[in-house]
Design a protein around this motif. Structure first.
Motif, PDB file in Angstrom:
ATOM      1  N   CYS A 243       0.844  -1.204   0.000  1.00  0.00           N
ATOM      2  CA  CYS A 243       0.000   0.000   0.000  1.00  0.00           C
ATOM      3  C   CYS A 243       0.877   1.251   0.000  1.00  0.00           C
ATOM      4  CB  CYS A 243      -0.914  -0.022   1.223  1.00  0.00           C
ATOM      5  SG  CYS A 243      -1.990   1.433   1.327  1.00  0.00           S
ATOM      6  N   LYS A 245       0.741   5.772  -0.321  1.00  0.00           N
ATOM      7  CA  LYS A 245      -0.092   6.959  -0.149  1.00  0.00           C
ATOM      8  C   LYS A 245       0.526   8.122  -0.918  1.00  0.00           C
ATOM      9  CE  LYS A 245      -2.031   9.978   3.445  1.00  0.00           C
ATOM     10  NZ  LYS A 245      -2.069  10.261   4.900  1.00  0.00           N
ATOM     11  N   GLU A 250      -4.500  10.114  -1.311  1.00  0.00           N
ATOM     12  CA  GLU A 250      -4.820   9.130  -2.357  1.00  0.00           C
ATOM     13  C   GLU A 250      -4.024   7.852  -2.094  1.00  0.00           C
ATOM     14  OE1 GLU A 250      -4.805   8.615  -7.227  1.00  0.00           O
ATOM     15  OE2 GLU A 250      -3.747  10.296  -6.287  1.00  0.00           O
ATOM     16  N   LYS A 252      -3.002   3.861  -3.222  1.00  0.00           N
ATOM     17  CA  LYS A 252      -2.883   2.932  -4.346  1.00  0.00           C
ATOM     18  C   LYS A 252      -2.014   1.750  -3.923  1.00  0.00           C
ATOM     19  CE  LYS A 252      -3.388   6.037  -8.342  1.00  0.00           C
ATOM     20  NZ  LYS A 252      -4.478   5.305  -8.992  1.00  0.00           N
ATOM     21  N   TRP A 253      -2.180   0.642  -4.660  1.00  0.00           N
ATOM     22  CA  TRP A 253      -1.342  -0.536  -4.444  1.00  0.00           C
ATOM     23  C   TRP A 253      -0.315  -0.629  -5.579  1.00  0.00           C
ATOM     24  CZ3 TRP A 253      -1.820  -3.681  -0.157  1.00  0.00           C
ATOM     25  CH2 TRP A 253      -2.970  -3.533   0.621  1.00  0.00           C
ATOM     26  N   PHE A 254       0.948  -0.893  -5.235  1.00  0.00           N
ATOM     27  CA  PHE A 254       1.998  -1.065  -6.236  1.00  0.00           C
ATOM     28  C   PHE A 254       2.871  -2.265  -5.850  1.00  0.00           C
ATOM     29  CE2 PHE A 254       1.267   3.601  -6.242  1.00  0.00           C
ATOM     30  CZ  PHE A 254       0.894   3.766  -7.569  1.00  0.00           C
ATOM     31  N   CYS A 271      -5.466   0.453   3.725  1.00  0.00           N
ATOM     32  CA  CYS A 271      -5.047   1.192   2.506  1.00  0.00           C
ATOM     33  C   CYS A 271      -6.132   2.149   2.034  1.00  0.00           C
ATOM     34  CB  CYS A 271      -4.680   0.202   1.396  1.00  0.00           C
ATOM     35  SG  CYS A 271      -3.633   0.952   0.114  1.00  0.00           S
ATOM     36  N   VAL A 274      -9.043   1.078  -0.324  1.00  0.00           N
ATOM     37  CA  VAL A 274      -8.805   0.645  -1.711  1.00  0.00           C
ATOM     38  C   VAL A 274      -8.550  -0.867  -1.717  1.00  0.00           C
ATOM     39  CG1 VAL A 274      -7.341   0.884  -3.752  1.00  0.00           C
ATOM     40  CG2 VAL A 274      -7.858   2.883  -2.331  1.00  0.00           C
ATOM     41  N   ASP A 290       0.027  -3.695 -12.352  1.00  0.00           N
ATOM     42  CA  ASP A 290      -0.874  -3.147 -11.339  1.00  0.00           C
ATOM     43  C   ASP A 290      -2.026  -4.083 -11.002  1.00  0.00           C
ATOM     44  OD1 ASP A 290      -2.324  -2.997 -13.663  1.00  0.00           O
ATOM     45  OD2 ASP A 290      -2.894  -0.894 -13.456  1.00  0.00           O
TER      46      ASP A 290
END
Length: 347
Positions: A243, A245, A250, A252-254, A271, A274, A290
């Protein structure tokens, strides 16, 4: 008198005696007179010319036909009270429509029951990626309308293919790769000749008269060494999502090596709400790792396809090298990779 078709105004006498002229969103049309009347506010579906429409009962207890077109059929049987148009698309969704040989943009209605079609002007065509009208290129790109199979106007690596057998519409598409059968070469066994070493006798001197003794050494057969060839490697997606930020809270997962700029690792266990993506990998067309196979992956393939001169340049650093003619990545970005992306994008 006309038994069906358009009329001029309410109660127009040109309609058949069993019909009345009614207003619809498509103009004034001759419609059947109600036999037993209807309950104001009720609806039903009806078919006219092979097309399904809805009819609504007016305050006077008369059916008002062709109120809206049902592109995805009716919720219940036709001519049954309570029927409505069935949903089939996401409100506001857009797609390219080449029906009738005219390039157009179709937009899903607010209730998701039909498409509204707006044609592109002459010399412009609908872009299958952005879903907008753009000037027609010198050659026709992927998904663009073409004349007939074999049309030379399609760009290199694309062929004009019939994509709608009902209307006969053809578009430029990437050819489906044909997998060549793997032929195992016939290997002739290597024969290592047996070499008899020349032995020089070792003479052991004796004291006094006697016969010298010859000593034959033990011969050693050399061992042949087969070199080991390291297999080729292609880029693959890491499997662990973390996770991150960014600005404005905002989340997102990467995966490692594919983190968007401006994002840092977050300790938020949820997270920000999300959902965590599911690993897909290069073998399913996920170029940016992704967890999704989408238009972003197509954009990366499109860029590397032309950066690599349509598969001529070899590199182990391509992000869109998903497969090859033998079903494995081959250090090229070509139409084989596009076909694999398309297969999993439609799923």
């Amino acid at each position: 008198m006309a038994k069906s078709g358009q009329c001029l105004t309410i109660n127009d006498k040109c309609c058949d005696t069993s019909q009345v002229c009614q207003y619809t969103p498509y103009g004034y049309w001759c419609a059947a007179k109600p036999v037993t009347g209807c309950t104001p506010g009720t609806t039903k579906c009806h078919v006219d010319g092979g097309i399904t429409f809805t009819a609504g009962c007016t305050s006077a207890g008369v059916w008002n036909y062709k109120q809206s077109r049902c592109d995805f059929g009716c919720t219940i049987a036709v001519d049954t009270v309570g029927g409505k148009c069935k949903g089939g698309c996401a409100p506001g969704e857009k797609k390219c429509d080449f029906a009738g040989g005219v390039s157009a943009i179709a937009t899903c209605s607010g209730d998701g029951t039909g498409w509204t079609r707006v044609s592109c002007v002459t010399g412009w065509t609908c872009d299958s990626i952005t879903k907008t009208c753009k000037p027609s290129p010198k050659c026709l790109g992927l998904g663009q309308l073409c004349g007939s199979p074999g049309d030379p106007l399609c760009c290199k690596e694309l062929t004009c293919t019939v994509t709608d057998p009902f209307s006969g519409v053809s578009t430029c598409e990437a050819p489906t790769p044909t997998k060549k059968p793997t032929v195992k070469p016939t290997v002739k066994p290597t024969v290592v000749p047996t070499v008899k070493p020349t032995v020089k006798p070792t003479v052991k001197p004796t004291v006094g008269p006697g016969t010298p003794t010859s000593v034959v050494p033990t011969s050693v057969v050399p061992t042949s060494v087969i070199p080991t060839v390291a297999p080729g490697m292609c880029k693959e997606c890491p499997k662990v999502f973390r996770c991150y930020k960014g600005a404005g809270n905002e989340f997102k997962w990467f995966v490692d090596g594919y983190v968007m700029g401006g994002f840092t690792v977050s300790t938020d266990a949820k997270c920000g709400g999300v959902p965590k993506p599911t690993f897909r990998g290069k073998s399913r067309g996920d170029a940016n790792c992704d967890g999704y196979t989408d238009t972003i992956d197509f954009s990366l393939w499109h860029k590397e396809f032309f950066d690599g001169k349509k598969g001529e340049i070899l590199s182990k650093n391509w992000t869109a090298d998903f497969t090859g003619p033998n079903g494995k990545c081959d250090s090229r970005v070509d139409v084989y990779d596009f076909s694999l992306w398309q297969k999993y994008y439609e799923k």
